[in-house]
Design an enzyme around this catalytic site. Structure first.
Site, PDB file in Angstrom:
ATOM      1  N   PRO A 237      26.917 -10.984  66.468  1.00 32.05           N
ATOM      2  CA  PRO A 237      27.033 -10.262  67.746  1.00 32.05           C
ATOM      3  C   PRO A 237      25.644 -10.115  68.368  1.00 32.05           C
ATOM      4  CG  PRO A 237      27.122  -8.704  65.932  1.00 32.05           C
ATOM      5  CD  PRO A 237      27.009 -10.075  65.316  1.00 32.05           C
ATOM      6  N   ASP A 410      20.182  -9.672  66.642  1.00 29.86           N
ATOM      7  CA  ASP A 410      21.460  -9.468  65.972  1.00 29.86           C
ATOM      8  C   ASP A 410      21.793  -7.978  66.016  1.00 29.86           C
ATOM      9  OD1 ASP A 410      23.583  -9.200  64.176  1.00 29.86           O
ATOM     10  OD2 ASP A 410      22.811 -10.735  62.817  1.00 29.86           O
ATOM     11  N   HIS A 411      22.880  -7.654  66.722  1.00 34.46           N
ATOM     12  CA  HIS A 411      23.237  -6.236  66.911  1.00 34.46           C
ATOM     13  C   HIS A 411      23.751  -5.586  65.628  1.00 34.46           C
ATOM     14  CE1 HIS A 411      23.272  -3.158  69.866  1.00 34.46           C
ATOM     15  NE2 HIS A 411      23.538  -3.931  70.897  1.00 34.46           N
ATOM     16  N   ARG A 412      24.009  -6.372  64.591  1.00 30.23           N
ATOM     17  CA  ARG A 412      24.413  -5.775  63.320  1.00 30.23           C
ATOM     18  C   ARG A 412      23.239  -5.093  62.634  1.00 30.23           C
ATOM     19  NH1 ARG A 412      26.843 -11.020  60.445  1.00 30.23           N
ATOM     20  NH2 ARG A 412      24.802 -11.738  61.202  1.00 30.23           N
TER      21      ARG A 412
END
Length: 440
Positions: A237, A410-412
């Protein structure tokens, strides 16, 4: 008595099971020596030369330049002196040998293929024909290798028709259990796999092609890039942020460095210096994600990847331990990458282990991009082209050197606050490079 010996494509390592022939280094009828390079192949990782395991006369080249070959396939037949090859060399198959025929047609190949039997290394056998410590292996029915090796190696596939039949039905031939000699995958093995429960009766309809269409096989490096980029898009994401930045002072600092040192400097190398320091301030961006373990691994060492467009395609060579380098050392590492990028001849070791990537889109004449993250990394910083634009300085509109700096993350791993602070730090250094370098 002369014997025909087939050289089997060996295991290329790192799970690679196929390669494309770049160049034959020998010709049919040519006399060759032990360990003489005979073929140049390009795998997904690098271009390598393969040496001959024995001396003799080249009888037949089984494939042409541009063909894709798989682990376990015979790629060349060499006529050797029986006195010099008293026993079959691992990595080779003996053609027309009575002993081979009497054993049910099984042939000796590299570890992971065929059946095990007594192997006595020839005094003229090369690096693919030496047993460890000169030991021998006794043959017995129990020692026979399974059709699909337990170590996960590919099954040998010789026939292009077998490979095509498998491919047209959504299968990979060298991943099937082979019923032929030495585990060779036969047409019947593919047909059996096609008929297994759960498979559709008919393969997908091919894409229609108009006359004159150019068909470009997806092989080698392009295939690996396609698979990795597709996986990154599916799994990550990602989010992108960007800033316009005044690079006037950066270019001026570059000129001052060149005048003061008599050496060439690149603005990209200076930005890399700022990126490395930014990663030290925000180490979560120097991480990788392991979803299987449910972990984020924050790396202690900064291995800076440099996106490079080469004659072989897009590659990301890695400057290892960039966090411990001074500005000149980092500049020199950039020069080395730029020189090697002209040929794309990076080794597999140079292309692995990156923890963050720097990408200069400006070299392609564009302002910026929303790139795909180079997994397993979690971030990439991009630099656009530098243009003269109107800019407000001390309340006055003046012409300055402006470029766009973008950041994909990376939004994680984190939310937008950390990447934003990182980008602001890097752009602040670009706008005031002398002050930034004084503190490094």
């Amino acid at each position: 008595m002369a014997r025909d010996m087939d050289f089997i494509l060996p295991d290329l390592g790192e799970g690679l099971t196929e390669a494309e022939i770049v160049n034959w280094l020998v010709a049919e009828g040519e006399e060759i020596l032990v360990d003489q390079p005979i073929i140049e192949v390009e795998s997904a990782k690098s271009i390598v030369d393969l040496p001959s395991p024995f001396a003799g006369t080249v009888k037949k080249l089984h494939f042409a330049v541009g063909d894709t070959i798989h682990t376990g396939q015979a790629i060349i037949t060499i006529v050797t002196d029986a006195a010099d090859t008293a026993d079959t060399v691992p990595g080779t198959a003996l053609r027309g040998d009575p002993a081979t025929a009497s054993s049910g047609g099984q042939v000796e190949v590299l570890e992971g293929f065929g059946a095990a039997k007594s192997v006595t290394p020839s005094r003229k056998s090369g690096r693919f024909g030496r047993a460890a410590g000169g030991a021998t292996e006794a043959s017995s029915p129990a020692a026979a290798a399974p059709a699909v090796p337990a170590n996960g190696a590919a099954s040998p596939v010789v026939s292009p028709l077998v490979r095509k039949l498998a491919r047209d039905n959504g299968l990979v031939a060298h991943r099937l259990a082979g019923s032929g000699p030495g585990g060779l995958v036969m047409r019947a093995d593919v047909e059996k796999a096609i008929g297994q429960p759960g498979r559709s009766e008919a393969p997908p309809a091919p894409v229609s092609r108009a006359t004159g269409d150019l068909v470009i096989p997806i092989t080698g490096l392009r295939k690996v890039v396609a698979e990795r980029m597709a996986a990154s898009r599916r799994e990550v994401p990602e989010a992108t942020i960007w800033l316009d930045v005044d690079a006037t002072n950066l270019l001026a600092a570059k000129g001052e460095l060149e005048a003061a040192t008599g050496e060439r400097w690149s603005s990209t190398a200076l930005v890399a210096r700022f990126v490395v320091e930014g990663l030290k301030l925000h180490p979560i961006l120097n991480s990788s994600v392991d979803m299987a373990a449910g972990e984020i691994v924050q790396h202690s060492q900064i291995n800076l990847g440099i996106a490079a467009q080469t004659s072989r395609g897009l590659m990301v060579p890695v400057i290892r331990n960039a966090g411990e380098m001074n500005t000149r050392q980092l500049r020199d590492a950039f020069v080395e990458v730029a020189q090697t990028a002209k040929t794309g001849s990076f080794s597999a070791e140079q292309l692995r282990g990156g923890t963050f990537t720097l990408n200069n889109y400006g070299g392609h004449g564009v302002d910026g991009s929303a790139p795909i993250i180079n997994q397993p990394e979690v971030g990439m910083l991009g630099m656009g082209r530098v243009l003269d634009r109107p800019w407000v300085v001390d309340g006055q509109i003046v012409v300055r050197k402006i470029m766009v700096v973008s950041m994909v993350f990376d939004h994680r791993v984190c939310d937008g606050d950390i990447p934003s602070e990182f980008v602001k730090y890097v752009t602040g250094c670009i706008e005031n490079p002398i002050s930034a370098l004084a503190g490094l």
